[in-house]
Design a protein around this motif. Structure first.
Motif, PDB file in Angstrom:
ATOM      1  N   ASN A   3       0.935  -1.091   0.013  1.00 16.88           N
ATOM      2  CA  ASN A   3       0.107   0.049  -0.020  1.00 16.88           C
ATOM      3  C   ASN A   3       0.844   1.346  -0.042  1.00 16.88           C
ATOM      4  O   ASN A   3       1.402   1.630   0.847  1.00 16.88           O
ATOM      5  N   ASP A  61      -9.007   8.015  -0.683  1.00 15.82           N
ATOM      6  CA  ASP A  61      -8.993   6.450  -0.196  1.00 15.82           C
ATOM      7  C   ASP A  61     -10.012   5.766  -1.307  1.00 15.82           C
ATOM      8  O   ASP A  61      -9.813   4.600  -1.640  1.00 15.82           O
ATOM      9  N   TYR A  64      -8.382   5.349  -4.645  1.00 16.55           N
ATOM     10  CA  TYR A  64      -7.457   4.352  -4.468  1.00 16.55           C
ATOM     11  C   TYR A  64      -8.011   3.024  -4.385  1.00 16.55           C
ATOM     12  O   TYR A  64      -7.704   2.029  -5.197  1.00 16.55           O
ATOM     13  N   ALA A  65      -9.058   2.859  -3.682  1.00 14.77           N
ATOM     14  CA  ALA A  65      -9.713   1.128  -3.437  1.00 14.77           C
ATOM     15  C   ALA A  65     -10.440   1.258  -4.962  1.00 14.77           C
ATOM     16  O   ALA A  65     -10.406  -0.117  -5.414  1.00 14.77           O
ATOM     17  N   ARG A  68      -7.457   0.073  -7.405  1.00  5.27           N
ATOM     18  CA  ARG A  68      -7.094  -1.048  -7.039  1.00  5.27           C
ATOM     19  C   ARG A  68      -7.925  -2.332  -7.487  1.00  5.27           C
ATOM     20  O   ARG A  68      -7.342  -3.421  -7.971  1.00  5.27           O
ATOM     21  N   ARG A  71      -8.326  -2.345 -11.471  1.00  5.99           N
ATOM     22  CA  ARG A  71      -6.952  -2.522 -12.391  1.00  5.99           C
ATOM     23  C   ARG A  71      -7.113  -1.698 -13.869  1.00  5.99           C
ATOM     24  O   ARG A  71      -6.718  -2.619 -14.986  1.00  5.99           O
ATOM     25  N   TYR A  88      -3.296   9.753  -5.104  1.00 10.28           N
ATOM     26  CA  TYR A  88      -3.881   8.688  -4.974  1.00 10.28           C
ATOM     27  C   TYR A  88      -4.151   7.621  -6.122  1.00 10.28           C
ATOM     28  O   TYR A  88      -4.099   6.459  -5.839  1.00 10.28           O
ATOM     29  N   ALA A  92      -2.207   3.798  -6.515  1.00  9.25           N
ATOM     30  CA  ALA A  92      -3.044   2.677  -6.963  1.00  9.25           C
ATOM     31  C   ALA A  92      -2.435   1.827  -8.018  1.00  9.25           C
ATOM     32  O   ALA A  92      -2.305   0.713  -7.982  1.00  9.25           O
ATOM     33  N   ASP A  95       0.862   0.379  -7.154  1.00 16.61           N
ATOM     34  CA  ASP A  95       0.549  -1.019  -6.500  1.00 16.61           C
ATOM     35  C   ASP A  95      -0.319  -1.993  -7.313  1.00 16.61           C
ATOM     36  O   ASP A  95       0.352  -3.210  -7.094  1.00 16.61           O
ATOM     37  N   ASN A  96      -0.793  -1.672  -8.333  1.00 13.45           N
ATOM     38  CA  ASN A  96      -1.552  -2.661  -9.187  1.00 13.45           C
ATOM     39  C   ASN A  96      -0.382  -3.285 -10.085  1.00 13.45           C
ATOM     40  O   ASN A  96      -0.388  -4.517 -10.686  1.00 13.45           O
TER      41      ASN A  96
END
Length: 215
Positions: A3, A61, A64-65, A68, A71, A88, A92, A95-96
């Motif tokens: 994260n 947030d 970001y969610a 994620r 994708r 943000y 994401a 992180d993907n």
């Protein structure tokens, strides 16, 4: 699980920017509002170049969610400002391990600031800030576009979405911020009409966010 939002260099940039945005009310009070109201989109961007106008941390947030979870290959942001929301989105995407964020901003000062903030957070490699009018700068962007954030001038949110629609992926997510503003009425009527191909839900995040799925 990674994260990036929790990494100290990302967190420090976000904290600094949110602190800066805390002074927006004082800056708003000092503005010549007659000049702002009569200005076109570019003139407004220049007049408001010192104002952050950010999404909320809770809204960030959520972005970001959504990235994620979905994708997306390409993320488009209309209205980058100083890059808070972009951070943000970019975190994401990073992180993907796939995808890229394309932000748009009319203020040259904010373009420079957003790029600097992304680089400082170590996320400049997954985000590109396009300077100028989004309806021109996004014209050559190829799809598929998997997620769109509409947070620029409200009267332009619907025209920008309509421009992007041919390049939206099936199931693409479209997020519109500040839907409580009267100038968003036309946009909301459009995405809430099933005939236009969206399933749309309003969420009570700060001044309201509309989450629409291209169905």
């Amino acid at each position: 699980m990674t994260n990036t939002l929790r990494e100290p260099r990302v967190r420090s940039v976000l904290d600094r920017l949110f602190d800066g945005a805390g002074g927006d009310d004082d800056t708003f009070e000092a503005l010549e509002w007659d000049a702002v109201r009569s200005a076109d989109a570019q003139e407004r961007a220049d007049l408001l170049a010192g104002i952050y106008m950010p999404i909320s941390a809770r809204g960030g947030d959520l972005l970001y969610a959504l990235v994620r979870a979905s994708r997306p290959e390409n993320v488009v942001e209309f209205g980058t400002s100083f890059g808070i929301s972009t951070l943000y989105l970019a975190a994401a995407v990073a992180d993907n391990g796939k995808g890229h964020v394309y932000g748009t901003e009319m203020s040259e000062a904010k373009v420079a600031a957003a790029r600097k903030n992304l680089d400082e957070a170590g996320l400049g490699g997954v985000a590109t800030i396009l300077p100028g009018d989004a309806r021109r700068t996004l014209a050559d962007l190829k799809g598929p576009i998997g997620l769109v954030l509409l947070d620029g001038w409200k009267e332009l949110c619907l025209p920008v979405l309509r421009d992007l629609e041919p390049r939206l992926a099936a199931g693409a997510v479209v997020v519109a911020d500040d839907i409580d503003q009267e100038s968003m009425a036309g946009y909301l009527a459009y995405v809430r009409d099933p005939a236009n191909g969206y399933v749309s839900v309003a969420l009570p995040v700060e001044d309201g966010m509309e989450i629409s799925c291209r169905a």
